[in-house]
Design an enzyme around this catalytic site. Structure first.
Site, PDB file in Angstrom:
ATOM      1  N   LYS A 268       0.821  -1.214   0.000  1.00  0.00           N
ATOM      2  CA  LYS A 268       0.000   0.000   0.000  1.00  0.00           C
ATOM      3  C   LYS A 268       0.851   1.258   0.000  1.00  0.00           C
ATOM      4  CE  LYS A 268      -3.888  -2.185   2.372  1.00  0.00           C
ATOM      5  NZ  LYS A 268      -4.638  -2.288   3.641  1.00  0.00           N
TER       6      LYS A 268
ATOM      7  N   SER B  41     -10.040   2.118   4.140  1.00  0.00           N
ATOM      8  CA  SER B  41      -9.291   3.365   3.989  1.00  0.00           C
ATOM      9  C   SER B  41      -9.153   3.725   2.504  1.00  0.00           C
ATOM     10  CB  SER B  41      -7.904   3.238   4.623  1.00  0.00           C
ATOM     11  OG  SER B  41      -8.020   2.922   5.991  1.00  0.00           O
TER      12      SER B  41
ATOM     13  N   ARG C 215     -14.465  -7.994   7.693  1.00  0.00           N
ATOM     14  CA  ARG C 215     -15.703  -7.468   7.096  1.00  0.00           C
ATOM     15  C   ARG C 215     -16.451  -8.578   6.379  1.00  0.00           C
ATOM     16  NH1 ARG C 215     -12.263  -2.678   4.566  1.00  0.00           N
ATOM     17  NH2 ARG C 215     -10.982  -4.549   4.417  1.00  0.00           N
TER      18      ARG C 215
END
Ligand code: PNS
Length: 182
Positions: free
Chosen positions: A63, A150, A113
């Site tokens: 990332k 994010s 999630r």
């Protein structure tokens, strides 16, 4: 200072198992770039299960960073209740297993999630256990934040969308300032 360590001690020592009578301590690791209400939900759930919670900001090589680790740290601290006792620390270029060993944390807590998160998290959990025996606890997050990441939040803010309620207000302000200037 234990925080901001460079590459250091190799992951040779085994993770210390839980000892009866000792306070339980977990680490909530992540790249937190930036922290979302989904992260805060999982951190607060972890604080109900463990005596001590340490949020650790780590580098994910996959990332690209939007905020500096120091800014990420400030945003997380402000997102947590002032009297929570939850610590926040930055560890650059360090293995999670080494972080947990130096902090004497028995477990890692990660939110899920859904099944895609599990597929992403399982190899890391198994690798961490392979390295030092460090265990990972998976907590299902609040369904209200199932779609919150994010990276998606940053994309939506970049193109002018509204993510209020998905990140703390001060994070929204920082995102708009960082991504929508000019
Ligand atoms: O929020 P993320 O990006 O899903 O968190 C991933 C993170 C930062 C926890 C992971 O990349 C990590 O543990 N980085 C530290 C370096 C490390 O230990 N890598 C090997 C993981 S098995």
């Amino acid at each position: 200072d234990m925080a901001r360590r460079g590459p250091g001690t190799p992951a040779t020592t085994r993770s210390r198992p839980r000892v009866d009578g000792m306070p339980t301590r977990c680490v909530c690791p992540g790249s937190f770039d930036p922290v979302t209400n989904g992260h805060v939900d999982v951190i607060r759930r972890a604080a109900r299960l463990f005596d001590e919670v340490i949020v650790t900001i780590l580098h994910n090589p996959a990332k690209a960073g939007t905020f500096t680790p120091e800014d990420q740290e400030d945003l997380i601290i402000e997102a947590l209740p002032a009297d929570s006792g939850i610590r926040v620390e930055v560890f650059a270029q360090t293995l999670l297993v080494d972080v947990c060993r130096s902090l004497e944390a028995t477990a890692v807590v990660k939110g899920l999630r859904g099944g895609t998160d599990f597929a992403y998290e399982l190899p890391m959990a198994l690798m961490n256990r392979h390295l030092t025996g460090l265990e990972t606890v998976f907590l299902p997050g609040a369904p209200a934040y199932e779609h919150v990441s994010s990276s998606l939040v940053k994309e939506v803010v970049t193109y002018g969308g509204d993510v209020s309620g998905l990140v703390p207000d001060h994070v929204l302000e920082a995102l708009v300032h960082r991504l929508r200037r000019g």
